[in-house]
Design an enzyme around this catalytic site. Structure first.
Site, short mmCIF file in Angstrom:
data_model
loop_
_atom_site.label_atom_id
_atom_site.label_comp_id
_atom_site.label_asym_id
_atom_site.label_seq_id
_atom_site.Cartn_x
_atom_site.Cartn_y
_atom_site.Cartn_z
N GLY A 57 0.82 -1.19 0.00
CA GLY A 57 0.00 0.00 0.00
C GLY A 57 0.86 1.25 0.00
N GLY A 58 0.25 2.38 -0.30
CA GLY A 58 0.98 3.65 -0.24
C GLY A 58 1.46 4.11 -1.61
CB THR A 117 8.50 6.03 0.31
OG1 THR A 117 9.21 6.62 1.41
CG2 THR A 117 8.76 4.54 0.27
N GLY A 137 6.42 -3.59 5.10
CA GLY A 137 6.46 -3.24 6.51
C GLY A 137 6.75 -1.77 6.76
CG LEU A 138 8.64 -0.80 10.34
CD1 LEU A 138 9.96 -0.14 10.75
CD2 LEU A 138 7.78 -1.08 11.57
CB CYS A 155 3.88 8.80 1.77
SG CYS A 155 5.16 7.75 2.49
#
Length: 289
Positions: A137-138, A141, A215-216, A233
């Protein structure tokens, strides 16, 4: 074969089960299978069975086991490949993993946007970065050295079958981590973790059949100038920051990892164990959006 619920309290079986759980090494598959089976059982039913105290105590102590896999600095394509390797392990049984790495400079795009114009992506490549389209998602970045990237590959059936809950737990993990450094961070209507109007951690996940990937990405001592070439983003009017910028000192990925693991363990109520670092694939190649 798992014994029926009615026989779970058979003393010899429970003793053997506990002995295996406590003495075997590398038991992530066994422990996570056990966790799912216990979750499927009816606690009220156990209350009607003899010797219930021992099983209930055992029930309360069983937590999902998550392998921590330290990949080091890897190209983004290799990170994608390794995520798929660990996702595939869940086809036979829940085998949770937490992949930790840094990436060579790369811009990644998510599924929430039509394809970016080719000339724009070419300009990013001229900066010396790879460009990849992903199924997370997103929007767009950046990942690069000095950024702690964490890919949890979890079966949410062992935790809570809620993607909203999962993302919230990731945010809470990073907020807790930042607090340990004395940085006041928070979530917002925009996914991720923020210090004021500046994002310190991006979150973008994929979840299929309740198995998570992606993830992050937490900025530790990242070169933030890479973000100046995009709208991170897709959020206009916001900036980016890092632990190093907030603390006015160098905060490395290695310094940050133990705090991440502690916070993750607490937020997800799991056990962590060190996993083996897989062999890298040769000839990584380049994939473009």
């Amino acid at each position: 074969m798992w014994p029926p619920v009615q026989s779970l309290l058979s003393s010899c079986w429970v003793e053997e089960l506990c002995e295996r759980a406590l003495t075997l090494t590398g038991t992530s598959t066994f422990m996570n299978e056990l966790h799912l089976k216990l979750q499927e059982a009816d606690p009220a039913g156990f209350l009607r069975l003899p010797d219930k105290t021992f099983l209930l105590q055992f029930w309360m102590t069983v937590r999902p086991l998550v392998e921590v896999v330290r990949l080091g600095l890897v190209p983004y394509k290799e990170g994608l490949r390794l995520q798929q390797v660990y996702v595939n392990r869940h086809r036979s049984a829940p085998v949770h993993a937490l992949l930790l790495c840094q990436h060579s400079p790369v811009y990644t795009t998510g599924i929430r946007h039509k394809p970016y114009p080719g000339p724009f992506l070419d300009q990013l490549r001229l900066l010396g970065a790879d460009v990849h389209h992903t199924n997370r998602g997103g929007l767009i970045t950046f990942h690069g050295p000095g950024q702690l990237v964490c890919y949890p590959v979890l079966n949410l059936g062992s935790f809570k079958k809620s993607v909203r809950w999962y993302v919230s737990q990731l945010e809470k993990t990073i907020i807790t981590l930042c607090g340990r450094f004395g940085v006041e961070a928070a979530s917002s209507p925009h996914t991720g973790v923020w210090v004021g109007d500046n994002k310190i951690c991006a979150i973008g996940i994929h979840c299929g059949h309740y198995v998570t990937s992606h993830g992050l990405a937490l900025n530790c001592n990242t070169d933030l100038s890479w973000f100046g070439h995009i709208v991170p983003c897709g959020i206009e009017g916001k900036g980016v920051t890092s632990l190093s910028r907030e603390l006015q000192r160098d905060v490395s990925v290695q310094e940050t990892i133990p705090h991440l693991l502690d916070a993750f363990r607490d937020q997800f109520n799991c056990q962590l164990t060190e996993g083996e670092t897989p062999e890298p694939e040769q000839n990584f190649g380049v994939s473009s959006a």
